[in-house]
Motif scaffolding. Structure first.
Motif, short mmCIF file in Angstrom:
data_model
loop_
_atom_site.label_atom_id
_atom_site.label_comp_id
_atom_site.label_asym_id
_atom_site.label_seq_id
_atom_site.Cartn_x
_atom_site.Cartn_y
_atom_site.Cartn_z
N TYR A 54 3.91 -10.03 0.89
CA TYR A 54 3.83 -8.80 0.11
C TYR A 54 1.89 -7.82 0.20
O TYR A 54 1.21 -8.64 0.06
CB TYR A 54 3.35 -9.54 -1.52
N LYS A 57 1.90 -1.54 -2.76
CA LYS A 57 3.06 -0.33 -3.04
C LYS A 57 2.82 1.14 -2.08
O LYS A 57 1.00 1.03 -1.44
CB LYS A 57 3.03 0.08 -4.25
N ASN A 85 16.64 1.03 -0.44
CA ASN A 85 16.02 0.16 0.25
C ASN A 85 15.82 0.42 1.78
O ASN A 85 16.57 0.83 2.78
CB ASN A 85 16.26 -1.37 0.23
N TYR A 134 7.47 2.32 -2.86
CA TYR A 134 8.52 0.92 -2.56
C TYR A 134 7.34 -0.02 -2.86
O TYR A 134 6.32 -0.21 -2.60
CB TYR A 134 8.40 1.27 -0.80
N SER A 135 7.85 -1.05 -3.28
CA SER A 135 6.92 -2.85 -2.84
C SER A 135 7.32 -2.85 -1.61
O SER A 135 8.74 -3.19 -1.10
CB SER A 135 7.68 -3.44 -4.00
N LYS A 137 6.59 -5.25 2.04
CA LYS A 137 6.65 -6.46 2.44
C LYS A 137 6.32 -6.49 4.27
O LYS A 137 7.00 -5.42 4.60
CB LYS A 137 7.40 -7.62 2.08
N TYR A 155 10.80 -2.65 2.95
CA TYR A 155 10.86 -1.32 1.77
C TYR A 155 11.67 -1.90 0.44
O TYR A 155 12.77 -1.40 0.70
CB TYR A 155 10.06 -0.20 2.49
N LYS A 156 10.95 -2.42 -0.15
CA LYS A 156 12.39 -1.72 -2.02
C LYS A 156 12.00 -1.28 -2.77
O LYS A 156 10.69 -0.78 -3.07
CB LYS A 156 11.78 -3.53 -2.64
N ILE A 158 11.42 0.29 -6.25
CA ILE A 158 10.92 -0.21 -7.47
C ILE A 158 10.88 0.36 -8.65
O ILE A 158 10.37 0.43 -9.84
CB ILE A 158 9.44 -1.06 -7.69
#
Length: 167
Positions: A54, A57, A85, A134-135, A137, A155-156, A158
């Protein structure tokens, strides 16, 4: 470092989707070779992903919604938006492999509800904008047969970020 046979094998996977035949390394001369083929239900992915972590953001750059008006007014955004995403990588990669490594589908689209408000002062013209939040990783990509290939990020979605201004 790739050996010549590994590079040839990888080229066969990428170009033709077929490895040809396979025999275990410790098999004797009496063991028959088995054909190894990529299919739609069992694709052959030559990559593996390591060092997934991680990294924070980030607000996206694609505008999801906007409200404008001259004050005195309260600008309000109450909106349902579809946002996706995504991922980026320094090399060509397999999407299923990245999704499995980071723990979410990197191509999935989400419908998110948003609501935000901004009070525009008298005599000013205001803007309220929403962007995807986005969150993130990061990950490293390697060949399954050995060898580092490059870095990537996933990128997720959120939620949403809001910006406002008044002039």
């Amino acid at each position: 470092m790739l050996k010549a046979t590994q590079a040839t094998l990888l080229a066969g996977v990428i170009a033709a989707g077929t490895l040809g035949t396979a025999v275990p390394a410790n098999a004797g001369p009496h063991v028959a070779a088995k054909p190894v083929t990529a299919t739609a239900s069992r694709p052959i992915h030559p990559y593996k992903y390591k060092h997934v972590k991680y990294i924070g953001k980030k607000c996206g750059k694609k505008l999801a919604s906007e409200a404008r008006g001259r004050g005195p007014i309260t600008l309000t955004l109450t909106h349902s938006a579809s946002v996706s995403n995504t991922y980026s990588a320094t090399i060509g990669v397999d999407i299923e492999g990245i999704s499995a490594a980071v723990g979410f589908d990197v191509t999935k689209t989400h419908t998110k509800m948003m609501s935000g408000a901004y009070v525009v002062p008298r005599g000013k013209y205001g803007k309220l904008k929403a962007y995807p939040l986005y969150s993130m990783k990061s990950f490293d990509t390697y060949l399954k047969m050995g060898g580092y290939l490059g870095k990537g990020k996933a990128y997720k979605v959120i939620g949403f970020c809001y910006t406002h201004s008044a002039k």
